[in-house]
Design an enzyme around this catalytic site. Structure first.
Site, mmCIF file in Angstrom:
data_model
loop_
_atom_site.group_PDB
_atom_site.id
_atom_site.type_symbol
_atom_site.label_atom_id
_atom_site.label_comp_id
_atom_site.label_asym_id
_atom_site.label_seq_id
_atom_site.Cartn_x
_atom_site.Cartn_y
_atom_site.Cartn_z
ATOM 1 N N GLY A 1 0.876 -1.202 -0.022
ATOM 2 C CA GLY A 1 0.100 -0.106 -0.137
ATOM 3 C C GLY A 1 0.812 1.279 -0.090
ATOM 4 N N HIS B 1 -4.929 -17.187 48.365
ATOM 5 C CA HIS B 1 -4.024 -17.903 48.861
ATOM 6 C C HIS B 1 -3.763 -19.355 48.490
ATOM 7 C CE1 HIS B 1 -0.562 -18.610 51.729
ATOM 8 N NE2 HIS B 1 -1.287 -19.900 52.021
ATOM 9 N N ALA C 1 21.086 -7.410 17.763
ATOM 10 C CA ALA C 1 19.710 -6.771 18.260
ATOM 11 C C ALA C 1 20.091 -5.557 19.043
ATOM 12 C CB ALA C 1 19.207 -7.792 19.489
HETATM 13 P P1 FAD Z 1 4.501 -4.589 12.738
HETATM 14 O O1 FAD Z 1 3.882 -6.002 13.592
HETATM 15 O O2 FAD Z 1 5.749 -4.417 12.267
HETATM 16 O O3 FAD Z 1 3.365 -4.544 11.521
HETATM 17 C C1 FAD Z 1 3.426 -3.772 10.257
HETATM 18 C C2 FAD Z 1 2.926 -4.789 9.123
HETATM 19 O O4 FAD Z 1 2.956 -3.630 7.998
HETATM 20 C C3 FAD Z 1 3.896 -5.719 8.385
HETATM 21 O O5 FAD Z 1 3.149 -6.805 8.491
HETATM 22 C C4 FAD Z 1 4.570 -5.004 7.393
HETATM 23 O O6 FAD Z 1 4.773 -6.080 6.532
HETATM 24 C C5 FAD Z 1 3.201 -4.433 6.853
HETATM 25 N N1 FAD Z 1 3.901 -3.195 5.941
HETATM 26 C C6 FAD Z 1 4.980 -2.170 6.059
HETATM 27 N N2 FAD Z 1 4.853 -1.285 5.126
HETATM 28 C C7 FAD Z 1 3.642 -1.730 4.305
HETATM 29 C C8 FAD Z 1 3.194 -0.915 3.103
HETATM 30 N N3 FAD Z 1 3.647 -0.206 2.377
HETATM 31 N N4 FAD Z 1 2.184 -1.883 2.255
HETATM 32 C C9 FAD Z 1 1.470 -2.837 2.908
HETATM 33 N N5 FAD Z 1 2.151 -3.562 4.221
HETATM 34 C C10 FAD Z 1 3.160 -2.712 4.906
HETATM 35 N N6 FAD Z 1 6.367 -6.595 21.676
HETATM 36 C C11 FAD Z 1 5.608 -6.894 22.817
HETATM 37 O O7 FAD Z 1 4.733 -6.138 22.966
HETATM 38 N N7 FAD Z 1 5.486 -7.825 23.565
HETATM 39 C C12 FAD Z 1 6.648 -9.048 23.037
HETATM 40 O O8 FAD Z 1 6.701 -9.854 23.534
HETATM 41 C C13 FAD Z 1 7.292 -8.772 21.942
HETATM 42 N N8 FAD Z 1 8.374 -9.592 21.633
HETATM 43 C C14 FAD Z 1 9.079 -9.310 20.341
HETATM 44 C C15 FAD Z 1 10.221 -10.178 19.990
HETATM 45 C C16 FAD Z 1 11.116 -9.741 18.725
HETATM 46 C C17 FAD Z 1 11.951 -10.916 18.583
HETATM 47 C C18 FAD Z 1 10.743 -8.663 18.023
HETATM 48 C C19 FAD Z 1 11.627 -8.257 16.741
HETATM 49 C C20 FAD Z 1 9.728 -7.996 18.613
HETATM 50 C C21 FAD Z 1 8.999 -8.056 19.526
HETATM 51 N N9 FAD Z 1 7.967 -6.957 20.024
HETATM 52 C C22 FAD Z 1 7.276 -7.604 21.316
HETATM 53 C C23 FAD Z 1 7.680 -5.833 19.279
HETATM 54 C C24 FAD Z 1 6.407 -6.082 18.484
HETATM 55 O O9 FAD Z 1 6.722 -7.077 17.721
HETATM 56 C C25 FAD Z 1 6.227 -4.645 17.951
HETATM 57 O O10 FAD Z 1 5.998 -3.562 18.849
HETATM 58 C C26 FAD Z 1 4.797 -4.915 17.097
HETATM 59 O O11 FAD Z 1 4.881 -5.932 16.333
HETATM 60 C C27 FAD Z 1 4.403 -3.415 16.432
HETATM 61 O O12 FAD Z 1 3.262 -3.638 15.644
HETATM 62 P P2 FAD Z 1 3.081 -2.738 14.373
HETATM 63 O O13 FAD Z 1 1.705 -3.175 13.986
HETATM 64 O O14 FAD Z 1 3.249 -1.217 14.776
HETATM 65 O O15 FAD Z 1 4.060 -3.023 13.407
HETATM 66 P P1 AMP Z 2 16.667 -1.861 22.452
HETATM 67 O O1 AMP Z 2 16.899 -0.623 22.032
HETATM 68 O O2 AMP Z 2 15.994 -2.146 23.751
HETATM 69 O O3 AMP Z 2 16.239 -2.965 21.652
HETATM 70 O O4 AMP Z 2 18.392 -2.537 22.971
HETATM 71 C C1 AMP Z 2 19.318 -2.419 22.026
HETATM 72 C C2 AMP Z 2 20.598 -2.393 22.833
HETATM 73 O O5 AMP Z 2 21.820 -2.488 22.004
HETATM 74 C C3 AMP Z 2 20.916 -0.969 23.585
HETATM 75 O O6 AMP Z 2 21.057 -1.358 24.898
HETATM 76 C C4 AMP Z 2 22.067 -0.400 22.898
HETATM 77 O O7 AMP Z 2 22.869 0.481 24.007
HETATM 78 C C5 AMP Z 2 22.752 -1.725 22.452
HETATM 79 N N1 AMP Z 2 23.836 -1.370 21.376
HETATM 80 C C6 AMP Z 2 23.533 -0.328 20.246
HETATM 81 N N2 AMP Z 2 24.612 -0.585 19.435
HETATM 82 C C7 AMP Z 2 25.729 -1.167 20.031
HETATM 83 C C8 AMP Z 2 27.163 -1.836 19.599
HETATM 84 N N3 AMP Z 2 27.345 -1.339 18.552
HETATM 85 N N4 AMP Z 2 27.648 -2.509 20.398
HETATM 86 C C9 AMP Z 2 27.055 -3.186 21.598
HETATM 87 N N5 AMP Z 2 25.603 -2.676 21.899
HETATM 88 C C10 AMP Z 2 25.062 -1.643 21.154
#
Ligand code: FAD
Ligand code: AMP
Length: 476
Positions: A123, A452, A277
């Site tokens: 989109g 409890h 990360a």
């Molecule tokens: P997204 O989930 O990124 O969704 C956006 C969607 O839009 C995607 O499907 C993308 O493909 C689509 N999109 C983008 N641009 C376009 C376009 N132009 N046209 C059509 N589609 C498009 N959060 C928690 O709260 N709890 C957790 O335990 C947690 N664990 C996480 C673990 C990992 C490893 C990671 C990476 C993230 C985690 N998060 C967690 C964060 C969480 O995933 C995000 O905060 C959340 O997914 C954000 O939601 P969103 O809808 O804003 O974006």
């Molecule tokens: P978050 O923003 O919570 O996902 O965490 C990312 C973490 O990566 C932060 O604590 C940053 O300080 C750390 N970070 C970012 N760049 C570097 C780097 N070059 N080496 C080590 N740690 C980093």
């Protein structure tokens, strides 16, 4: 080209976009939701990062790895002997993939039930609330809507000096897809994602080194919690090196040499795989055409006000692509709020009370201010803490690590922050969020009956301890 008209078009079907689309349809509006997420099999899937590559798959692997670890390290204490404990990563990954598939297909079902037109593809917002939709086969359609909601999420940040190669140097999604336990794993960044992924592979047997640029561990958390967490993570075997700024990685015969600088100077550690990360950035690639009026700040976030209005007429933005914590539940509430505001209803999101959870063992959760923040505010406060060691339920669970901590104002008893490190902290924090949302006082919590034996008694006792009235531990 004829234009198809909707009341609302949502771009993105992650946890911010899909609830927005569903609520807008519940409000009687004609809604389309466009999503472009494709999984490794090349197939489209709803749910965004959260369902496909974030919250859900990471929690599936955290659960599996925790069970393996407990079987290994704790069952003996229960008098349970497990001989020949084995690990089948392929089955573990298959279970995870099944959970992801059921969840993402569930969203397609929810769209159908709510009457949302689900469109898979890309989109792009054009001027005048028109949206160009490009389907998987490359064909395009012109859509127009009274309101457009941008919910395009975020993407992992890359270290320029060590780009992702999908094999050895991977992002968080890659780290959820390993087919075998790496012998030596490097995690760059000790944020929530780095710690969760590091814990998974450590518990499955990898030697894990976590390199974190900052000297302070979990700076966003209450520092008493951060200190307790660091102790337990190191006990688990995570080699967490603070003040270690990674600068480069070089692949060699023996693995990847990751170079970093710390207080002592140049250092290096050799590992088999590296998970980068270091944070996520908002995703707006190919999203905004000419003249939409939507503004993006220097960090790439779409600019919005407290109601998620972009400033361009009837264009809204929610979730990771706008300011605030990058959390699924924060995006969900914003999506629902926008759908209700579009329908002319009252709605708001209280960004001060977004709970944070780190799904490690012990689990960590908090809401409101840390003790450091309250101290800096100058407001007189009191603190009550209760260790899970003193909880009968936690001991029965063989999970006595950690504590619940409550911070309240000295003058009017208002609860200012609640911090939990311990078993099921993510579930326990819900009570604190509700209490704070309703402006409960410490006394309100003290006078609320908690069953409890439950872990929730830990929060009850912490509230009592704030006034030196705890029953199940001596008051100091
Ligand atoms: P997204 O989930 O990124 O969704 C956006 C969607 O839009 C995607 O499907 C993308 O493909 C689509 N999109 C983008 N641009 C376009 C376009 N132009 N046209 C059509 N589609 C498009 N959060 C928690 O709260 N709890 C957790 O335990 C947690 N664990 C996480 C673990 C990992 C490893 C990671 C990476 C993230 C985690 N998060 C967690 C964060 C969480 O995933 C995000 O905060 C959340 O997914 C954000 O939601 P969103 O809808 O804003 O974006
Ligand atoms: P978050 O923003 O919570 O996902 O965490 C990312 C973490 O990566 C932060 O604590 C940053 O300080 C750390 N970070 C970012 N760049 C570097 C780097 N070059 N080496 C080590 N740690 C980093």
């Amino acid at each position: 080209m004829t234009e198809t008209t909707f009341d609302v078009i949502v771009i993105g079907a992650g946890p911010a976009g899909y609830p927005c689309a569903i609520r807008a349809a519940q409000n009687g509006l004609k809604v389309a939701c466009i999503d472009g997420w494709k999984n490794r099999d090349g197939k489209y899937a709803f749910g965004g990062t959260c369902l496909n590559a974030g919250c859900i798959p990471s929690k599936a692997l955290l659960e599996s790895s925790e069970l393996y670890h407990r079987a290994h390290a704790e069952f003996a204490a229960h008098g349970i002997q497990v001989g020949g404990l084995g690990l089948d990563v392929a089955t573990m990954q298959k279970r995870k993939a099944g959970i992801v598939k059921a969840s993402t297909q569930g969203i397609a079902g929810l769209f159908k039930a709510a009457g949302v037109t689900a469109l898979q593809g890309h989109g792009r917002l054009l001027a005048g609330n028109r949206v160009e939709y490009t389907a998987g086969d490359g064909s395009t359609r012109a859509l127009v809507a009274k309101h457009v909601v941008l919910a395009t999420g975020s993407a992992p940040m890359e270290l320029k000096s060590m780009p992702f190669d999908g094999q050895t140097i991977v992002d968080s999604w890659g780290a959820l897809e390993f087919e075998a336990v790496p012998k030596r794993l490097g995690v760059i960044g000790a944020g929530v994602i780095g710690l969760e992924l590091g814990s998974v592979w450590r518990r499955l047997g990898a030697e894990v080194v976590v390199l974190e640029a900052l000297e302070q561990f979990l700076p966003m958390a209450d520092q008493a919690v951060a200190k307790e967490a660091l102790k337990h993570f190191r006990k688990l075997g995570l080699d967490i090196r603070l003040g270690a700024k990674v600068s480069a990685a070089k692949a060699g015969k023996d693995g990847v040499a990751v170079a970093y600088t710390d207080a002592k100077g140049e250092q290096a550690v050799t590992v088999d795989k590296v998970v980068v990360a270091i944070g996520r950035r908002p995703w707006t690639k190919d999203l905004l055409g000419e003249g939409t009026g939507v503004e993006v700040d220097p960090r790439g976030f779409i600019q919005v006000d407290h109601e998620c209005r972009t400033g361009a007429g009837n264009v809204w933005a929610v979730g990771d692509v706008v300011r605030g914590p990058m959390l699924a539940h924060k995006g969900k509430e914003e999506g629902v709020m926008v759908a209700d505001l579009i329908a002319g209803q009252f709605s708001e999101v209280n960004l001060k009370l977004v709970p944070s959870v780190i799904y490690t063992a012990p689990e960590i959760a908090w809401v409101g201010q840390t003790e450091e923040q309250v101290k800096a505010s100058g407001r007189a406060y009191k603190v009550g803490s209760f260790p899970f060691m003193a909880s009968g339920r936690a001991r029965a669970m063989e999970a006595p690590a950690g504590f619940a901590k409550l911070i309240a104002a000295q003058d009017d008893d208002e609860i200012l922050g609640v911090h939990v490190i311990g078993p099921m902290a993510g579930e326990l924090i819900a009570e604190a969020v509700l209490a704070m949302e309703y402006s409960a006082s410490t006394e309100d919590l003290q006078r609320t009956i908690h069953a409890h034996p439950t872990l929730s008694e830990g929060l009850h006792e912490a509230a009592l301890a704030a006034d030196k009235r705890a029953i199940d531990m001596p008051n100091r």
